[in-house]
Design an enzyme around this catalytic site. Structure first.
Site, PDB file in Angstrom:
ATOM      1  N   SER A   1     -35.847   5.149 -17.337  1.00 24.77           N
ATOM      2  CA  SER A   1     -36.910   6.419 -17.631  1.00 24.77           C
ATOM      3  C   SER A   1     -36.500   7.579 -16.569  1.00 24.77           C
ATOM      4  O   SER A   1     -36.978   8.716 -16.891  1.00 24.77           O
ATOM      5  CB  SER A   1     -38.010   6.085 -17.492  1.00 24.77           C
ATOM      6  OG  SER A   1     -38.468   5.651 -18.829  1.00 24.77           O
TER       7      SER A   1
ATOM      8  N   LYS B   1     -44.217  13.428 -12.231  1.00 30.76           N
ATOM      9  CA  LYS B   1     -44.562  12.804 -13.417  1.00 30.76           C
ATOM     10  C   LYS B   1     -46.130  12.327 -13.378  1.00 30.76           C
ATOM     11  O   LYS B   1     -46.697  11.878 -12.457  1.00 30.76           O
ATOM     12  CB  LYS B   1     -43.545  11.434 -13.563  1.00 30.76           C
ATOM     13  CG  LYS B   1     -43.616  10.715 -14.943  1.00 30.76           C
ATOM     14  CD  LYS B   1     -42.737   9.635 -14.938  1.00 30.76           C
ATOM     15  CE  LYS B   1     -42.673   8.925 -16.323  1.00 30.76           C
ATOM     16  NZ  LYS B   1     -41.524   7.918 -16.303  1.00 30.76           N
TER      17      LYS B   1
ATOM     18  N   SER C   1     -38.628   7.864 -20.442  1.00 25.17           N
ATOM     19  CA  SER C   1     -39.963   8.509 -20.343  1.00 25.17           C
ATOM     20  C   SER C   1     -40.168   9.705 -19.356  1.00 25.17           C
ATOM     21  O   SER C   1     -41.192  10.351 -19.646  1.00 25.17           O
ATOM     22  CB  SER C   1     -40.935   7.421 -20.250  1.00 25.17           C
ATOM     23  OG  SER C   1     -40.784   7.048 -18.794  1.00 25.17           O
TER      24      SER C   1
HETATM   25  N1  GLN Z   1     -37.422   3.230 -22.621  1.00 21.96           N
HETATM   26  C1  GLN Z   1     -37.800   2.053 -21.996  1.00 21.96           C
HETATM   27  C2  GLN Z   1     -39.276   1.542 -22.512  1.00 21.96           C
HETATM   28  O1  GLN Z   1     -39.594   2.317 -23.326  1.00 21.96           O
HETATM   29  C3  GLN Z   1     -37.759   2.346 -20.383  1.00 21.96           C
HETATM   30  C4  GLN Z   1     -38.869   2.967 -20.036  1.00 21.96           C
HETATM   31  C5  GLN Z   1     -39.070   3.263 -18.404  1.00 21.96           C
HETATM   32  O2  GLN Z   1     -37.928   3.281 -17.811  1.00 21.96           O
HETATM   33  N2  GLN Z   1     -40.190   3.596 -18.175  1.00 21.96           N
HETATM   34  O3  GLN Z   1     -39.646   0.733 -22.138  1.00 21.96           O
END
Ligand code: GLN
Length: 510
Positions: free
Chosen positions: A200, A101, A176
């Site tokens: 995410s 990532k 994400s």
């Molecule tokens: N979707 C959640 C956010 O937007 C979690 C994102 C994540 O785990 N990095 O914060």
């Protein structure tokens, strides 16, 4: 799967270079459509794989032990991961390509967090996890697309381009860690790294039909992970199978003195528990995760999974985590508050983008306005507000107190149950564009995963069925450092459902 591949490479039956070539050619044919990669590092990957093949051939010729123990296969500067008692350096992942990532630092390879503000930033060091993987013989193929600074649940917040779900390219892959999940689902790489602050790793794993693991907070080093919300962030693997997940976790887990929140807890051999019976295991099913807001098809798939566990001899009971309804609100105070502080460092002086603006304050504001996307700016504003004088007690401090209540719910549940089982996400993958105008509906995608991060506990998402042809993920949560128990249960489920009709589709094209 990964273990057999690494063994074949070690025996010389498969060349590491061939494996990298086949991944690169699959990427060349599919990734223009899928959009998984922001940076490909093909040349260097081929070179490193070739080097591994040569070393192995030499070791075989000399009848010596052919392995990653040979100096040339170790990370430059030694194997820092070894400090955690993990397996780094012994070639567990010898010649296995992987994707990382783009919020995890890789020396000499751009790391942008899918943000304009970090465009062109090339870190001078690698994250501890990246060094550990290198020491174990893994080959970095490239950096994957993501929601900007890991803020999002669909991959659509990337400043560059969205990623598409390989199971249905009109749909999002989740986020994400969008590119990492999609790359594994499409068979572009055997495994990938993601990060999980509120879901995410698990939520995109669920949407794409792969395995995703969020370890206990402190289990895996965050050194070199670009910080979003430091009290919640944790790196985790995305893989095709539970066994692969256990193998990669053996390399990732371990104490790291360079991360002050890293736990000095011995790393068990996660693969040892695979195949062990789960008879008598007590599983709790929190009713708050099975009610309103959960798509009927998702609930049905999870209920069918619970019956599989019962057939395996587990005791399955309904339970309650009463403060669940507050978790999303708590997260959207705590995470933006931490983000507003962490992202203050992107000022046009030290990293990436600089937009001139007359004087220095002009330069700061121009750089930040043009460099950050809309969602990131929204989080910075929310977080700054929650931390500001006069509001701190009402918002941030209150959220921290409720966070403790959420954590206690889990502690109480784990005094009665070995593990908790629930859906990973309330829905299957939604369509691209469907939620981009409605942040609250986007935030709802993480309603089942966020409590886990607030409590700091480990949880996995594994495929458990389908709804309208799209994968449904099953989330298995455990007490702190119970990674082994989670993997044991996940593996038992995977084995019990090998013949299931929904499994076959996921295996196509690999
Ligand atoms: N979707 C959640 C956010 O937007 C979690 C994102 C994540 O785990 N990095 O914060």
């Amino acid at each position: 799967m990964i273990a057999e591949t690494a063994a074949a490479i070690r025996r010389g039956e498969l060349r590491a270079r061939e494996l990298v070539e086949s991944c690169l050619s699959r990427i060349a044919s599919l990734d223009a459509l899928l959009g998984c990669f922001l940076t490909l590092d093909g040349e260097r990957a081929l070179e490193r794989a070739g080097h591994i093949d040569e070393e192995l051939a030499r070791a075989r010729q000399h009848g010596g032990r052919a392995a990653g123990g040979t100096g040339g296969l170790k990370a430059r500067g030694g194997a820092p991961g070894a400090s955690g008692g993990n397996q780094a350096g012994d070639g567990l992942l010898l010649g296995i390509p992987y994707a990382c990532k783009d919020n995890i630092c890789t020396r000499g390879v751009p790391t942008t967090c899918a943000s304009r503000i970090l465009e062109g930033y090339v870190p001078p060091y690698s994250a501890t996890v990246v060094e550990g993987l290198e020491a174990a013989g893994a080959v970095l193929l490239g950096k994957t697309n993501m929601d900007e600074f890991a803020m999002g649940s669909s991959g659509e917040n990337s400043a560059f381009f969205p990623t598409r779900n390989p199971r249905d390219t009109t749909r999002v892959p989740g986020g994400s860690s969008s590119g990492s999940a999609a790359a594994v689902a499409a068979g572009l790489v055997p495994f990938a790294l993601g990060s999980d602050t509120g879901g995410s790793v698990r939520q995109p794993a669920s949407f794409c039909g792969v395995v995703g693991f969020k370890p206990t907070y402190g289990r895996v080093s965050r050194y070199g992970l670009v910080a979003f919300a430091s009290s919640l962030d944790q790196i985790g693997p995305l893989t095709a199978t539970v066994e692969d997940c256990a193998l990669v976790m053996e390399v990732l887990a371990g104490h790291d003195p360079r991360d002050a929140t890293s736990a000095d807890v011995p790393v068990p051999a996660y693969r040892e528990v695979l195949g062990r019976e789960v008879r008598g295991m007590k599983l709790g099913v929190p009713r708050e995760y099975m009610g309103e807001g959960i798509e009927p098809g998702v609930r049905e798939a999870v209920e069918a999974a619970l019956r599989v566990f019962e057939d395996l001899g587990c005791v399955v009971e309904e339970c309650s985590l009463p403060h669940t309804e507050y978790a999303l609100a708590v997260y959207y105070l705590v995470a933006p508050a931490e983000a507003s502080s962490n992202l203050a460092r992107y000022d046009g002086v030290r990293y990436g983008l600089r937009v001139e603006g007359g004087d220095i304050t002009g330069m700061y504001s121009h750089t930040r306005r043009q460099g950050f996307g809309a969602e990131v700016r929204r989080r910075i504003m929310l977080g700054t507000y929650a931390l500001s004088a006069g509001y701190y007690d009402a918002y941030y401090l209150k959220a921290q107190k409720v966070r403790t209540l959420v954590k206690r719910d889990f502690e109480q549940a784990f005094s009665r149950y070995d593990l908790l089982v629930a859906p990973t996400s309330p829905t299957v993958a939604f369509r691209l564009g469907e939620r981009t105008e409605d942040p609250l509906s986007m935030y709802m995608a993480d309603v089942c995963t966020i409590p886990v991060n607030l409590a700091g506990i480990p949880a996995i998402s594994i495929p458990c069925g389908e709804e309208a042809g799209l994968p449904v993920g099953l989330q298995i949560m455990g007490p702190p450092f119970a990674e082994s128990t989670i993997l044991q249960a996940a593996h038992a489920f995977e084995r019990a459902t090998v013949g299931a009709s929904w499994r076959r589709r996921g295996g196509e094209g690999r």
